[in-house]
Design a protein around this motif. Structure first.
Motif, PDB file in Angstrom:
ATOM      1  N   LEU A 190       0.812  -1.216   0.000  1.00 38.56           N
ATOM      2  CA  LEU A 190       0.000   0.000   0.000  1.00 38.56           C
ATOM      3  C   LEU A 190       0.847   1.267   0.000  1.00 38.56           C
ATOM      4  O   LEU A 190       0.417   2.296  -0.507  1.00 38.56           O
ATOM      5  N   ASP A 191       2.055   1.189   0.563  1.00 42.73           N
ATOM      6  CA  ASP A 191       2.841   2.410   0.715  1.00 42.73           C
ATOM      7  C   ASP A 191       3.354   2.948  -0.610  1.00 42.73           C
ATOM      8  O   ASP A 191       3.675   4.137  -0.725  1.00 42.73           O
ATOM      9  N   THR A 192       3.420   2.112  -1.649  1.00 44.53           N
ATOM     10  CA  THR A 192       3.942   2.557  -2.941  1.00 44.53           C
ATOM     11  C   THR A 192       2.887   2.564  -4.042  1.00 44.53           C
ATOM     12  O   THR A 192       3.218   2.805  -5.198  1.00 44.53           O
ATOM     13  N   ASN A 193       1.631   2.300  -3.700  1.00 45.00           N
ATOM     14  CA  ASN A 193       0.616   2.159  -4.747  1.00 45.00           C
ATOM     15  C   ASN A 193      -0.694   2.820  -4.307  1.00 45.00           C
ATOM     16  O   ASN A 193      -1.454   2.271  -3.503  1.00 45.00           O
ATOM     17  N   ASP A 194      -0.957   4.016  -4.839  1.00 44.41           N
ATOM     18  CA  ASP A 194      -2.182   4.725  -4.483  1.00 44.41           C
ATOM     19  C   ASP A 194      -3.425   4.046  -5.043  1.00 44.41           C
ATOM     20  O   ASP A 194      -4.518   4.191  -4.506  1.00 44.41           O
ATOM     21  N   ARG A 195      -3.272   3.281  -6.149  1.00 43.27           N
ATOM     22  CA  ARG A 195      -4.427   2.562  -6.687  1.00 43.27           C
ATOM     23  C   ARG A 195      -4.887   1.481  -5.718  1.00 43.27           C
ATOM     24  O   ARG A 195      -6.087   1.300  -5.494  1.00 43.27           O
TER      25      ARG A 195
END
Length: 329
Positions: A190-195
């Motif tokens: 989740l920390d690197t992917n806003d989707r």
């Protein structure tokens, strides 16, 4: 025998015109008579002349190149997208260059700097979360850019893609409609992917769901599925935010001796080419990646050619119902 390659001067001498006129033909200028254009093109073919892109960029201040930075090249969803971008650009006489960020902001910023140095005139960037330094760099250079795989009509930067929040909520409602009250979500980092963050928020807006994170690959899907199966109140359905995660989940279920969909339903996201070949075939959320790529490329070319402002565009997903989801026992 090696065929001799002509130069732009050779072309100009052959047709008795100036180098500037030949250059206008090569750049697709409209202020050239059709007869003159045909004569120049015939000479180009006869002399086997290949224009030097770098030289043309220096003389016209245009490289006719668009760049895209993607998180990975390991998943076929990006192949669909990149293929559509490249074909659409080629139809308009543009070229595509790309780089991979691996979801790391510093790598993405370095890639954009490098591609700018190569003469990229426009950028297609995945997702909406990008460092301020990166967007400031593009704004300073007055280089147009769009965000893809997301849709946010309130964004200051045009977004071309999906409402990930709404799609995940729809997927949860579908599973609940099949009778599943205990649903586990499997997602990537989740920390690197806003989707992924938007999808998780959307899923939770539709119903209480447990969430399990794994690397965005088959091994990550297996790891997340094993964690879900270890819960005391085990879910009856796994909603995976990527078909790759769903494939890993299916492997984990097989290792645990659980049948799909008899003892556990599995749903994916993306509708990758191989999902219909699984046993059972995977129920998944189809994302029109090709249409998204076509629209992003079309808009950027139009912006570069005519100055028309870029605009956000939404593409809806659709649930492809196959054999991996059934009512719980």
């Amino acid at each position: 025998m090696t065929r001799k390659v002509g130069t732009i001067r050779d072309v100009a001498d052959r047709v008795g015109l100036s180098i500037a006129t030949v250059s206008r033909v090569m750049n697709g200028a409209r202020n050239v008579a059709p007869a003159t254009r045909d004569k120049v093109l015939e000479a180009i073919r006869a002399l086997n002349y290949l224009p030097n892109p770098a030289a043309r960029a220096l003389s016209t201040a245009k490289s006719r190149t668009v760049a895209t930075v993607i998180p990975s090249i390991e998943h076929s969803i990006y192949a669909k997208f990149m293929g559509a971008v490249e074909r659409t650009l080629a139809e308009q006489g543009y070229s595509l260059v790309f780089a991979v960020s691996n979801g790391v902001a510093e790598q993405e910023h370095a890639a954009v700097q490098k591609l700018l140095g190569m003469g990229a005139e426009g950028f297609i960037l995945s997702g909406q979360a990008h460092g301020a330094e990166l967007t400031e760099l593009l704004d300073l250079r007055r280089v147009p850019y769009v965000f893809t795989s997301v849709y946010d009509p309130d964004s200051a930067v045009p977004t071309i893609g999906y409402d990930n929040h709404a799609l995940a909520a729809e997927a949860v409602r579908f599973l609940r409609g099949e009778g599943h009250e205990r649903i586990a979500v499997l997602h990537g980092p989740l920390d690197t992917n806003d989707r992924a963050r938007a999808r998780l928020a959307g899923a939770r807006s539709a119903a209480p769901v447990a969430a399990f994170e794994g690397a965005l690959d088959v091994a990550g899907g297996k790891q997340a599925a094993r964690a879900a199966l270890a819960e005391a109140n085990r879910p009856t359905a796994l909603l995976c935010f990527s078909d790759v995660l769903a494939l890993g989940a299916c492997f984990a279920l097989a290792e645990a001796g659980l049948s799909v969909p008899g003892e556990m339903s599995v749903m994916g996201f993306d509708n990758l080419d191989w999902t219909s070949e699984l046993v059972p075939p995977l129920t998944t959320m189809n994302l029109p990646a090709r249409k998204m790529g076509q629209e992003a490329a079309r808009q950027l070319v139009e912006r570069l050619e005519t100055g028309v402002p870029l605009a956000s565009a939404r593409f809806d997903g659709t649930i492809i119902t196959r054999g991996s989801v059934a009512p719980p026992r």
